[in-house]
Scaffold this active site. Structure first.
Site, PDB file in Angstrom:
ATOM      1  N   PHE A 172       0.977  -1.102   0.073  1.00 48.15           N
ATOM      2  CA  PHE A 172       0.091  -0.075  -0.106  1.00 48.15           C
ATOM      3  C   PHE A 172       0.830   1.180   0.059  1.00 48.15           C
ATOM      4  CE2 PHE A 172      -2.675  -2.857   2.220  1.00 48.15           C
ATOM      5  CZ  PHE A 172      -3.798  -2.861   1.520  1.00 48.15           C
TER       6      PHE A 172
ATOM      7  N   SER B 189      -5.190   1.459  -9.262  1.00 46.05           N
ATOM      8  CA  SER B 189      -6.322   2.293  -9.188  1.00 46.05           C
ATOM      9  C   SER B 189      -7.199   2.192 -10.560  1.00 46.05           C
ATOM     10  CB  SER B 189      -5.802   3.512  -9.022  1.00 46.05           C
ATOM     11  OG  SER B 189      -6.670   4.629  -9.282  1.00 46.05           O
TER      12      SER B 189
ATOM     13  N   TYR C 172       0.901  10.577 -10.526  1.00 43.01           N
ATOM     14  CA  TYR C 172       0.322   9.593  -9.619  1.00 43.01           C
ATOM     15  C   TYR C 172      -0.309   8.525 -10.407  1.00 43.01           C
ATOM     16  CZ  TYR C 172      -3.244   7.125  -7.065  1.00 43.01           C
ATOM     17  OH  TYR C 172      -4.139   6.171  -6.465  1.00 43.01           O
TER      18      TYR C 172
ATOM     19  N   LYS D 194       0.999   4.268 -11.038  1.00 47.11           N
ATOM     20  CA  LYS D 194       0.060   3.025 -10.760  1.00 47.11           C
ATOM     21  C   LYS D 194       0.493   2.205 -12.099  1.00 47.11           C
ATOM     22  CE  LYS D 194      -1.213   3.670  -6.691  1.00 47.11           C
ATOM     23  NZ  LYS D 194      -0.578   3.039  -5.729  1.00 47.11           N
TER      24      LYS D 194
ATOM     25  N   TYR E 129      -8.631  -0.466  -7.343  1.00 43.38           N
ATOM     26  CA  TYR E 129      -9.823   0.348  -6.903  1.00 43.38           C
ATOM     27  C   TYR E 129     -10.395   1.297  -7.528  1.00 43.38           C
ATOM     28  CZ  TYR E 129      -6.208  -1.211  -3.371  1.00 43.38           C
ATOM     29  OH  TYR E 129      -5.226  -1.855  -2.351  1.00 43.38           O
TER      30      TYR E 129
ATOM     31  N   GLY F 167      -8.903  18.020 -15.521  1.00 42.07           N
ATOM     32  CA  GLY F 167      -8.521  16.439 -15.432  1.00 42.07           C
ATOM     33  C   GLY F 167      -9.411  15.527 -15.251  1.00 42.07           C
TER      34      GLY F 167
END
Ligand code: UDP
Length: 339
Positions: free
Chosen positions: A80, A124, A149, A153, A176, A296
């Site tokens: 995580f 994600s 970010y 991922k 997620y 965005g």
């Protein structure tokens, strides 16, 4: 069986640690407390009656990580530990790449060196960008993420695919959708850090009078009420999916298994629906104003989570209003601790 949980005192991590302990896994947490507090460890113990082993350090400290693997017979990892603020990642991209990817690679190097398998990665739905069709299933094509970010991922997923193939390791990528809510005991939840970016923490703080008004970013989207749609998944349901995914990895004989699952409810809710549901669930008022769209932001994203149901025997169980009640109870707890 000992499982390393990196970022195990964070929002989703702490809920997952509780579920792992409840399922009799031993848990070793490494968390640098950059987005958490030590009292979360006490609260995990209060909920489960068990105190996980905890090491407070940054995973970029390879020598410390090595010592953890020397000291414990780790047989799997749920990863995580990562920075997660989308906006911040655009102004500090190097910090995001360094923190999110170096720490991941350091753990994987130990897995390779010690021949350990069973690795679960927190991914994600941002990896899908604005998908052309709804709902989003695992075969929906990925689009280049807009934020640094999101790119960490996507890169993390790529690293793990190569890792699985080259070193014969069992890997699971969990994508997620929008996690919300807090533990039903109100002892775990998302800790406040500055002005919230995410919808539900902002709604909660507005209801509590910490923020004057919620800004709704756009009511001119092509949706029924004009506000954007997301799939809000209760954090405890999400945590349970990790245990199911881990058990599946442990039990599979395929040494290069690469599982990918969407974790969502399968239902989209608009921003206005979330605000109304929060007001009804908690009998409070959430003042809001309509503002221009946030840069965005996509219009709509909700999951097809059938694969997780089929293969993990997992599905989201908690209705939106119930999840929003736990958020409000958590807010009261934070207030009682002056947080
Ligand atoms: N949103 C909003 N006001 C806020 C925060 C979020 O209107 O103060 C909207 C946002 O534009 C998006 C939805 O709520 O449509 C979910 O946003 P969040 O940042 O929680 O998740 P993400 O955009 O990453 O799906």
């Amino acid at each position: 069986m000992s499982i390393l949980v990196t970022g195990g005192l964070g929002y989703i991590g702490s809920h997952t640690v509780v579920e792992l302990l409840n399922n009799n896994f031993e848990v070793v947490i490494v968390d640098d407390l950059s987005n958490s507090e030590k009292f979360i460890l006490d609260n995990i113990e209060e909920i489960t009656g068990k105190r996980p082993i905890f090491y407070p350090f940054d995973l970029k400290r390879k020598e410390l990580l090595e010592q953890v693997f020397d000291a414990h017979h780790v047989e799997g990892c749920i990863n995580f530990a990562a920075y997660k603020a989308v906006g911040e990642s655009m102004v500090k991209p190097l910090d995001y790449y360094e923190n999110n990817l170096f720490s991941l690679i350091n753990v994987l190097q130990e897995f390779k060196k010690r021949n350990i398998s069973n690795f679960i990665f927190s991914s994600s739905c941002t990896v899908y960008g604005q998908a052309d069709e709804m709902p989003i299933d695992e075969n929906t094509p990925l689009k280049e993420a807009e934020s640094s970010y999101g790119k960490t991922k996507q890169m993390g997923e790529d690293i793990l695919k190569d890792f699985s193939k080259a070193y014969h390791k069992k890997v699971c990528l969990l994508r997620y959708f929008n996690p919300i809510g807090a533990h039903p005991t109100a002892l775990l939840g998302e800790l406040p850090s500055g002005i919230p970016n995410n919808l539900v923490p902002y709604v909660t703080q507005t209801a509590a009078g910490i923020r004057e008004k919620l800004s709704i970013w756009g009511d001119d989207y092509p949706t029924e009420d004009g506000t954007a749609i997301r799939d809000y998944i209760y954090v405890v349901d999400l945590a349970k999916a990790h245990v199911a995914a881990l058990q599946k990895l442990i039990n599979t004989e395929n040494e290069t298994a690469l599982d990918i699952y969407n974790l969502g409810t399968g239902t989209g809710s608009s921003v206005l629906e979330v605000v109304k549901a929060f007001e009804v669930a908690n009998d409070v008022n959430v003042p809001y104003q309509i503002c221009p769209r946030r840069e965005g932001d996509i219009t709509i994203a909700y999951a097809n989570a059938d694969k997780a149901e089929r293969e993990l025997n997992w599905k989201s169980e908690t209705p939106l209003e119930e999840a929003l009640k736990t958020t409000w109870e958590w807010q009261k707890y934070l207030r009682s601790r002056d947080l």
